[in-house]
Design a protein around this motif. Sequence first.
Motif, PDB file in Angstrom:
ATOM      1  N   ALA A  29      18.006  -4.349  -7.945  1.00 14.24           N
ATOM      2  CA  ALA A  29      18.351  -5.699  -7.491  1.00 14.24           C
ATOM      3  C   ALA A  29      17.938  -6.619  -8.633  1.00 14.24           C
ATOM      4  N   GLU A  30      18.914  -7.089  -9.394  1.00 15.53           N
ATOM      5  CA  GLU A  30      18.618  -7.800 -10.628  1.00 15.53           C
ATOM      6  C   GLU A  30      19.178  -9.214 -10.624  1.00 15.53           C
ATOM      7  N   SER A  31      18.407 -10.102 -11.219  1.00  7.96           N
ATOM      8  CA  SER A  31      18.854 -11.466 -11.432  1.00  7.96           C
ATOM      9  C   SER A  31      18.959 -11.707 -12.930  1.00  7.96           C
ATOM     10  N   CYS A  32      17.874 -12.083 -13.583  1.00  6.16           N
ATOM     11  CA  CYS A  32      17.943 -12.482 -14.996  1.00  6.16           C
ATOM     12  C   CYS A  32      18.379 -11.363 -15.935  1.00  6.16           C
ATOM     13  N   THR A  33      18.232 -10.116 -15.533  1.00  3.13           N
ATOM     14  CA  THR A  33      18.635  -8.997 -16.388  1.00  3.13           C
ATOM     15  C   THR A  33      20.094  -8.607 -16.191  1.00  3.13           C
ATOM     16  N   GLY A  34      20.762  -9.191 -15.235  1.00  2.99           N
ATOM     17  CA  GLY A  34      22.199  -9.052 -15.079  1.00  2.99           C
ATOM     18  C   GLY A  34      22.742  -7.635 -14.989  1.00  2.99           C
ATOM     19  N   GLY A  35      21.976  -6.703 -14.460  1.00  4.42           N
ATOM     20  CA  GLY A  35      22.434  -5.328 -14.337  1.00  4.42           C
ATOM     21  C   GLY A  35      21.998  -4.416 -15.469  1.00  4.42           C
ATOM     22  N   TRP A  36      21.194  -4.941 -16.370  1.00  3.43           N
ATOM     23  CA  TRP A  36      20.775  -4.177 -17.548  1.00  3.43           C
ATOM     24  C   TRP A  36      19.880  -2.991 -17.180  1.00  3.43           C
ATOM     25  N   VAL A  37      19.075  -3.109 -16.138  1.00  7.09           N
ATOM     26  CA  VAL A  37      18.251  -1.974 -15.706  1.00  7.09           C
ATOM     27  C   VAL A  37      19.169  -0.853 -15.215  1.00  7.09           C
ATOM     28  N   ALA A  38      20.164  -1.207 -14.418  1.00 10.60           N
ATOM     29  CA  ALA A  38      21.124  -0.202 -13.955  1.00 10.60           C
ATOM     30  C   ALA A  38      21.855   0.418 -15.133  1.00 10.60           C
ATOM     31  N   LYS A  39      22.210  -0.389 -16.122  1.00 11.24           N
ATOM     32  CA  LYS A  39      22.875   0.129 -17.315  1.00 11.24           C
ATOM     33  C   LYS A  39      21.985   1.131 -18.036  1.00 11.24           C
ATOM     34  N   ARG A 144      16.479 -15.543 -25.401  1.00 13.16           N
ATOM     35  CA  ARG A 144      17.032 -14.992 -24.159  1.00 13.16           C
ATOM     36  C   ARG A 144      17.188 -13.475 -24.223  1.00 13.16           C
ATOM     37  N   ASP A 145      17.765 -12.977 -25.294  1.00 16.10           N
ATOM     38  CA  ASP A 145      17.979 -11.539 -25.433  1.00 16.10           C
ATOM     39  C   ASP A 145      16.644 -10.796 -25.468  1.00 16.10           C
ATOM     40  N   GLN A 146      15.684 -11.334 -26.199  1.00 14.20           N
ATOM     41  CA  GLN A 146      14.383 -10.669 -26.303  1.00 14.20           C
ATOM     42  C   GLN A 146      13.656 -10.643 -24.959  1.00 14.20           C
ATOM     43  N   VAL A 147      13.707 -11.739 -24.226  1.00 11.27           N
ATOM     44  CA  VAL A 147      13.072 -11.792 -22.906  1.00 11.27           C
ATOM     45  C   VAL A 147      13.718 -10.766 -21.991  1.00 11.27           C
ATOM     46  N   ARG A 148      15.032 -10.709 -21.983  1.00 14.61           N
ATOM     47  CA  ARG A 148      15.733  -9.774 -21.102  1.00 14.61           C
ATOM     48  C   ARG A 148      15.438  -8.328 -21.490  1.00 14.61           C
ATOM     49  N   ARG A 149      15.445  -8.018 -22.770  1.00 20.16           N
ATOM     50  CA  ARG A 149      15.139  -6.655 -23.220  1.00 20.16           C
ATOM     51  C   ARG A 149      13.724  -6.239 -22.806  1.00 20.16           C
TER      52      ARG A 149
END
Length: 170
Positions: A29-39, A144-149
């Motif tokens: 269930a993702e918000s700021c990561t936009g599905g990146w964990v699932a990816k 933004r990219d670094q925070v999300r990663r």
Amino acid sequence: MSATDQELFDAGEQLGELLARDGRMIATAESCTGGWVAKALTDRAGSSSYVLGGLVTYSNEAKEALLGVTRKSLDEHGAVSEPVVREMVAGALAATGAQVAVAISGIAGPGGGSDEKPVGTVWFAWGCDPASTEAVVQQFEGDRDQVRRQAVLFALQGVRAYLVEPAASR
């Protein structure tokens, strides 16, 4: 410090191997990561044996409609808060029937931060049921990219640690 593609792949693979070995299915269930964990979890062939599905609930309305997050929690604490990520885990478990769920909600930037919740603030929760769900907040630096990663890597490693630690210590 940003997480590299290889670090994200490795963390996804390590969690995937653990889930597969234990016969557990995960939902995200993702918000700021936009599905990146699932990816990251599905980058490996055969991931359908441990990934049940993922919900990207970026807006408050999606959090309410898809995960059952209460308007009261959103109004009183904001989307980036412990009560909301806990409700996101409960909602993901209920909506999918997965044995494990992870939730992430944060402020990746460059805007949207405040004195109380600056850019880089990310709340995480993971659990197998609402009673054993753990929640933690992190403050990440960078764009933004670094925070999300960093958030994706932290989530993958956090779920793995949660699953390997003895249940009695929770």
